[in-house]
Write a protein that holds these residues in place. Structure first.
Motif, PDB file in Angstrom:
ATOM      1  N   ASP A 206      32.916  41.022 108.600  1.00  0.00           N
ATOM      2  CA  ASP A 206      34.123  40.550 107.607  1.00  0.00           C
ATOM      3  C   ASP A 206      35.053  41.569 107.130  1.00  0.00           C
ATOM      4  N   LYS A 207      35.334  42.517 108.110  1.00  0.00           N
ATOM      5  CA  LYS A 207      35.951  43.632 107.643  1.00  0.00           C
ATOM      6  C   LYS A 207      37.067  43.966 108.777  1.00  0.00           C
TER       7      LYS A 207
ATOM      8  N   TYR B 105      27.954  39.450 114.660  1.00  0.00           N
ATOM      9  CA  TYR B 105      28.188  38.085 114.451  1.00  0.00           C
ATOM     10  C   TYR B 105      26.834  37.146 114.561  1.00  0.00           C
ATOM     11  N   VAL B 114      36.625  33.968 116.204  1.00  0.00           N
ATOM     12  CA  VAL B 114      36.888  34.908 115.061  1.00  0.00           C
ATOM     13  C   VAL B 114      37.918  36.065 115.307  1.00  0.00           C
TER      14      VAL B 114
END
Lengths: 213, 213
Positions: A206-207, B105, B114
């Protein structure tokens, strides 16, 4: 880019030398180094390899592949006999001499002599380094892995000695290979220098990644 | 260049992450590609690998190394389950997205989604290619080789499908990777484009090598 599609059956039908060029190119850019060995009588051998790959950092392991024997592979015999060898990075000043070591010389002939590359012995290590190489590794043989799919042999060794230019080693352990003039190769015979695009931060889910330069 | 000498004992004492950077750098420039897989339920996975190496041209074999499990390696599980995978060259336009696939992930998440890389299915091949990649390979799993020295696993596969830009393929089988925008990497996180120095003729003992360009 408009792509050609080549199927398995077509690959098998390609003339042998053309197939060797094609398949060697498909791997992408490769590490290209000189492997230095010596037999128990002191006969030196030097051979270029482009199949080197990283296996792990703890312990520090590095592998490469030997094509099937016969013909006898002097480097392989020496490694199994003495258990030690060197891996030497190739730079822009010596890549033609490095390429010349791929010629099939008689086992009695040292590729150091015919290419005018200088062998260097230091710190009681039995195998010769290439003096002109900026990054030199002393390797201890660890494991011989037969690959049954095509009768090749993978040799795995542990990095036990490292020589690296002082000004190329970063604080975080990264080595600036461009500063050390290390080059890369593609296919069987193409040599390339590099231009760094970026160093990227460690990726997390998430970065957003950022530049380390 | 003034060299630092690092011995085996010193290597063992280097802090873990620094050692990982150092040892990964010592291999030289590496092939860096995206491996595309899918499980039997259609869940896609995409992962970056820099340990790819050429094993042989006849049959056309390519290998790469998986670090020890656990954690479970989605790509490895998919390859063993479906027996097919893709290898996709990375170019300057997608290397940041490619790097992002190295984040950990959840298995339920597709790295295609993503990173906004597009999966491409063609010619009845079960595994997804990376649409943005200029050189795409379809691989059939052949052999799983355990490396006892550090509990890693080498996966060997046969190249059964090749997609390569028409204008990059030379008559002798050589592929101009620069023209295809393929890049290389060093260490864990450094990406590089290349400048060709030369292509050299086949080396023979009593013949001077010449340029093929």
């Amino acid at each position: 880019m408009t792509k050609i599609h080549i199927t398995k059956i077509q690959i098998e039908q390609i003339e042998k030398q053309k197939r060797v060029h094609l398949i060697n190119s498909l791997c992408g850019f490769k590490s290209v180094t000189l492997v230095g060995t010596v037999d128990m009588k002191g006969n030196e051998n030097l051979a270029i390899f482009s199949s080197l790959f990283h296996i792990g950092a703890n312990p520090p392991l590095i592998g490469f592949v030997f094509r099937p024997s016969p013909p006898e592979r002097d480097s392989l015999r020496n490694i199994l006999e003495t258990r030690f060898y060197t891996i030497n990075h190739i730079n822009e000043s010596i890549y033609k001499q490095a390429h010349q070591t791929s010629a099939r010389y008689d086992p009695s002939i040292s590729e150091f002599d015919v290419t005018n590359l200088k062998s260097e012995y230091k710190n009681d290590f039995i195998a010769p380094y290439v003096s002109e190489s900026n990054i030199q590794l002393g390797i201890e043989f660890k494991e011989k892995v037969p690959i049954s799919a095509n009768n090749t042999i993978m040799i795995i060794g542990e990095i036990v000695q490292i020589y690296v230019p002082e000004n190329c080693l970063h604080d975080d352990g990264f080595i600036d290979l461009e500063k050390a003039n290390t080059i890369t190769c593609s296919g069987l015979d193409s040599y390339h220098k590099t231009i760094q695009l970026d160093r990227l931060s460690y990726a997390k889910p998430d970065k957003e990644i950022t530049s380390l330069l």
